[in-house]
Motif scaffolding. Structure first.
Motif, PDB file in Angstrom:
ATOM      1  N   VAL A 190      57.199  98.668  91.855  1.00 33.54           N
ATOM      2  CA  VAL A 190      55.913  99.351  91.867  1.00 33.54           C
ATOM      3  C   VAL A 190      55.357  99.388  90.457  1.00 33.54           C
ATOM      4  CG1 VAL A 190      54.736 101.514  92.390  1.00 33.54           C
ATOM      5  CG2 VAL A 190      56.616 100.739  93.842  1.00 33.54           C
ATOM      6  N   ARG A 191      54.138  98.869  90.311  1.00 30.45           N
ATOM      7  CA  ARG A 191      53.496  98.853  88.995  1.00 30.45           C
ATOM      8  C   ARG A 191      52.899 100.227  88.695  1.00 30.45           C
ATOM      9  NH1 ARG A 191      51.377  93.532  87.185  1.00 30.45           N
ATOM     10  NH2 ARG A 191      52.488  92.024  88.426  1.00 30.45           N
ATOM     11  N   PRO A 192      52.784 100.576  87.428  1.00 35.02           N
ATOM     12  CA  PRO A 192      52.131 101.832  87.077  1.00 35.02           C
ATOM     13  C   PRO A 192      50.654 101.797  87.461  1.00 35.02           C
ATOM     14  CG  PRO A 192      52.680 100.551  85.102  1.00 35.02           C
ATOM     15  CD  PRO A 192      53.280  99.849  86.278  1.00 35.02           C
ATOM     16  N   ALA A 193      50.074 102.965  87.650  1.00 30.51           N
ATOM     17  CA  ALA A 193      48.683 103.070  88.090  1.00 30.51           C
ATOM     18  C   ALA A 193      47.724 102.326  87.171  1.00 30.51           C
ATOM     19  CB  ALA A 193      48.275 104.539  88.196  1.00 30.51           C
ATOM     20  N   SER A 194      48.027 102.208  85.896  1.00 32.64           N
ATOM     21  CA  SER A 194      47.142 101.505  84.961  1.00 32.64           C
ATOM     22  C   SER A 194      47.023 100.015  85.291  1.00 32.64           C
ATOM     23  CB  SER A 194      47.629 101.679  83.525  1.00 32.64           C
ATOM     24  OG  SER A 194      48.919 101.113  83.386  1.00 32.64           O
ATOM     25  N   ASP A 195      48.007  99.477  86.013  1.00 35.12           N
ATOM     26  CA  ASP A 195      47.975  98.076  86.423  1.00 35.12           C
ATOM     27  C   ASP A 195      47.566  97.944  87.888  1.00 35.12           C
ATOM     28  OD1 ASP A 195      50.942  97.186  84.555  1.00 35.12           O
ATOM     29  OD2 ASP A 195      48.856  97.291  83.928  1.00 35.12           O
ATOM     30  N   ALA A 196      46.961  98.968  88.447  1.00 40.03           N
ATOM     31  CA  ALA A 196      46.679  99.020  89.879  1.00 40.03           C
ATOM     32  C   ALA A 196      45.976  97.774  90.380  1.00 40.03           C
ATOM     33  CB  ALA A 196      45.838 100.249  90.196  1.00 40.03           C
ATOM     34  N   VAL A 197      46.513  97.222  91.423  1.00 37.67           N
ATOM     35  CA  VAL A 197      45.981  96.086  92.155  1.00 37.67           C
ATOM     36  C   VAL A 197      45.588  94.946  91.218  1.00 37.67           C
ATOM     37  CG1 VAL A 197      44.502  95.457  94.085  1.00 37.67           C
ATOM     38  CG2 VAL A 197      45.123  97.804  93.809  1.00 37.67           C
ATOM     39  N   LYS A 198      46.435  94.637  90.276  1.00 43.26           N
ATOM     40  CA  LYS A 198      46.224  93.501  89.381  1.00 43.26           C
ATOM     41  C   LYS A 198      47.375  92.531  89.590  1.00 43.26           C
ATOM     42  CE  LYS A 198      42.770  95.115  86.839  1.00 43.26           C
ATOM     43  NZ  LYS A 198      41.535  94.507  86.529  1.00 43.26           N
ATOM     44  N   GLY A 199      47.073  91.263  89.570  1.00 41.21           N
ATOM     45  CA  GLY A 199      48.118  90.259  89.652  1.00 41.21           C
ATOM     46  C   GLY A 199      48.687  89.997  88.267  1.00 41.21           C
ATOM     47  N   ALA A 200      49.682  89.140  88.185  1.00 43.09           N
ATOM     48  CA  ALA A 200      50.335  88.833  86.919  1.00 43.09           C
ATOM     49  C   ALA A 200      49.344  88.259  85.916  1.00 43.09           C
ATOM     50  CB  ALA A 200      51.480  87.856  87.151  1.00 43.09           C
ATOM     51  N   ASP A 201      48.297  87.572  86.402  1.00 46.90           N
ATOM     52  CA  ASP A 201      47.305  86.995  85.483  1.00 46.90           C
ATOM     53  C   ASP A 201      46.163  87.976  85.219  1.00 46.90           C
ATOM     54  OD1 ASP A 201      45.851  86.987  87.830  1.00 46.90           O
ATOM     55  OD2 ASP A 201      45.485  84.838  87.836  1.00 46.90           O
ATOM     56  N   ASP A 202      46.353  89.242  85.549  1.00 45.63           N
ATOM     57  CA  ASP A 202      45.382  90.318  85.349  1.00 45.63           C
ATOM     58  C   ASP A 202      44.171  90.202  86.272  1.00 45.63           C
ATOM     59  OD1 ASP A 202      45.055  92.773  84.086  1.00 45.63           O
ATOM     60  OD2 ASP A 202      43.622  91.943  82.650  1.00 45.63           O
ATOM     61  N   PRO A 235      45.804  89.832 101.419  1.00 43.47           N
ATOM     62  CA  PRO A 235      45.460  90.080 100.014  1.00 43.47           C
ATOM     63  C   PRO A 235      45.906  88.917  99.121  1.00 43.47           C
ATOM     64  CG  PRO A 235      46.394  92.039 101.018  1.00 43.47           C
ATOM     65  CD  PRO A 235      46.611  90.915 101.989  1.00 43.47           C
ATOM     66  N   TYR A 236      45.020  88.502  98.249  1.00 42.13           N
ATOM     67  CA  TYR A 236      45.266  87.423  97.285  1.00 42.13           C
ATOM     68  C   TYR A 236      44.761  87.853  95.921  1.00 42.13           C
ATOM     69  CZ  TYR A 236      46.040  83.615 100.702  1.00 42.13           C
ATOM     70  OH  TYR A 236      46.539  82.786 101.677  1.00 42.13           O
ATOM     71  N   LYS A 237      45.313  87.254  94.860  1.00 42.43           N
ATOM     72  CA  LYS A 237      44.702  87.410  93.542  1.00 42.43           C
ATOM     73  C   LYS A 237      43.318  86.786  93.635  1.00 42.43           C
ATOM     74  CE  LYS A 237      48.911  86.642  91.041  1.00 42.43           C
ATOM     75  NZ  LYS A 237      49.532  85.755  90.073  1.00 42.43           N
ATOM     76  N   LYS A 238      42.331  87.490  93.152  1.00 43.88           N
ATOM     77  CA  LYS A 238      40.955  86.993  93.218  1.00 43.88           C
ATOM     78  C   LYS A 238      40.832  85.620  92.567  1.00 43.88           C
ATOM     79  CE  LYS A 238      36.186  88.339  92.525  1.00 43.88           C
ATOM     80  NZ  LYS A 238      35.262  89.369  92.038  1.00 43.88           N
ATOM     81  N   SER A 239      41.512  85.412  91.460  1.00 43.64           N
ATOM     82  CA  SER A 239      41.425  84.138  90.756  1.00 43.64           C
ATOM     83  C   SER A 239      41.974  82.978  91.586  1.00 43.64           C
ATOM     84  CB  SER A 239      42.164  84.217  89.421  1.00 43.64           C
ATOM     85  OG  SER A 239      43.535  84.508  89.635  1.00 43.64           O
ATOM     86  N   ASP A 240      42.835  83.268  92.555  1.00 43.01           N
ATOM     87  CA  ASP A 240      43.433  82.220  93.393  1.00 43.01           C
ATOM     88  C   ASP A 240      42.576  81.840  94.594  1.00 43.01           C
ATOM     89  OD1 ASP A 240      45.629  82.175  91.732  1.00 43.01           O
ATOM     90  OD2 ASP A 240      46.887  83.387  93.067  1.00 43.01           O
ATOM     91  N   ILE A 241      41.612  82.687  94.962  1.00 47.23           N
ATOM     92  CA  ILE A 241      40.936  82.474  96.241  1.00 47.23           C
ATOM     93  C   ILE A 241      39.409  82.550  96.179  1.00 47.23           C
ATOM     94  CG2 ILE A 241      41.069  84.882  96.965  1.00 47.23           C
ATOM     95  CD1 ILE A 241      41.797  83.780  99.774  1.00 47.23           C
ATOM     96  N   ALA A 242      38.844  83.107  95.140  1.00 42.55           N
ATOM     97  CA  ALA A 242      37.399  83.347  95.079  1.00 42.55           C
ATOM     98  C   ALA A 242      36.577  82.093  95.323  1.00 42.55           C
ATOM     99  CB  ALA A 242      37.019  83.979  93.742  1.00 42.55           C
ATOM    100  N   ASP A 243      37.029  80.956  94.834  1.00 41.24           N
ATOM    101  CA  ASP A 243      36.262  79.716  94.992  1.00 41.24           C
ATOM    102  C   ASP A 243      36.051  79.335  96.458  1.00 41.24           C
ATOM    103  OD1 ASP A 243      36.034  79.509  92.264  1.00 41.24           O
ATOM    104  OD2 ASP A 243      37.535  77.916  92.062  1.00 41.24           O
ATOM    105  N   GLU A 244      36.948  79.742  97.330  1.00 41.27           N
ATOM    106  CA  GLU A 244      36.813  79.418  98.758  1.00 41.27           C
ATOM    107  C   GLU A 244      35.629  80.133  99.402  1.00 41.27           C
ATOM    108  OE1 GLU A 244      38.591  77.024  99.954  1.00 41.27           O
ATOM    109  OE2 GLU A 244      39.895  76.941  98.206  1.00 41.27           O
ATOM    110  N   PHE A 245      35.139  81.190  98.776  1.00 43.91           N
ATOM    111  CA  PHE A 245      34.111  82.042  99.377  1.00 43.91           C
ATOM    112  C   PHE A 245      32.755  81.947  98.688  1.00 43.91           C
ATOM    113  CE2 PHE A 245      38.195  83.596 100.560  1.00 43.91           C
ATOM    114  CZ  PHE A 245      38.036  83.920 101.902  1.00 43.91           C
TER     115      PHE A 245
END
Length: 152
Positions: free
Chosen positions: A21-33, A135-145
């Motif tokens: 579990v990541r700390p709240a400061s990293d909430a819903v962020k992937g490894a690439d931020d 759920p996906y990292k936005k950077s991994d999927i945004a281009d599809e939409f």
């Protein structure tokens, strides 16, 4: 496997260990931020042409979102997205397509590219109403939409 049946058949996963579990400061962020997001795509014609109540379409989107999360409950991004520290920081992007043909075609395109999603079919009529991604990292999927419009 069709977009309607993305269930892995696995049993429900146990909650993540404390170390996962990541700390709240990293909430819903992937490894690439990049934030973790869930995309929902609705059929605009159901409200504008078919005169469905807005609440009915919102229910369809809710069904699709829950189903996509459940079917991918053991996926690391889904686990992180639904973790206790992230529940108040979820990101969803709600988009629209004009009609059933566009929604079915889009689902097929996502399936061909390996994008996990649930095409929600209203029963008993078997009408496709909405789709939701896992759920996906936005950077991994945004281009599809990119070609989808924000829902208004």
């Amino acid at each position: 496997m069709s977009a309607e049946s993305k269930d892995s058949g696995a049993s429900p996963s146990a909650p993540p260990a404390k170390a996962d579990v990541r700390p709240a400061s990293d909430a819903v962020k992937g490894a690439d931020d990049s934030p973790i997001v869930q995309y929902l795509v609705i059929r605009k014609d159901l409200v504008e042409v078919e005169k469905w109540p807005l609440g009915a379409l919102l229910a369809q989107a809710s069904h699709a979102a829950v189903a996509a999360v459940w079917l991918n409950r053991e996926d690391p991004a889904t686990i992180e997205y639904c973790s206790g520290t992230n529940l108040d920081n979820m990101h969803k992007v709600v988009l629209e397509l004009k009609n059933e043909v566009q929604l079915r075609n889009f689902s097929e395109k996502l399936e061909a590219k390996g994008v996990k999603h649930k095409l929600w079919m209203e029963q008993p009529e078997n009408i496709p109403t909405c789709l939701a991604t896992k759920p996906y990292k936005k950077s991994d999927i945004a281009d599809e939409f990119i070609k989808c419009k924000l829902c208004r």
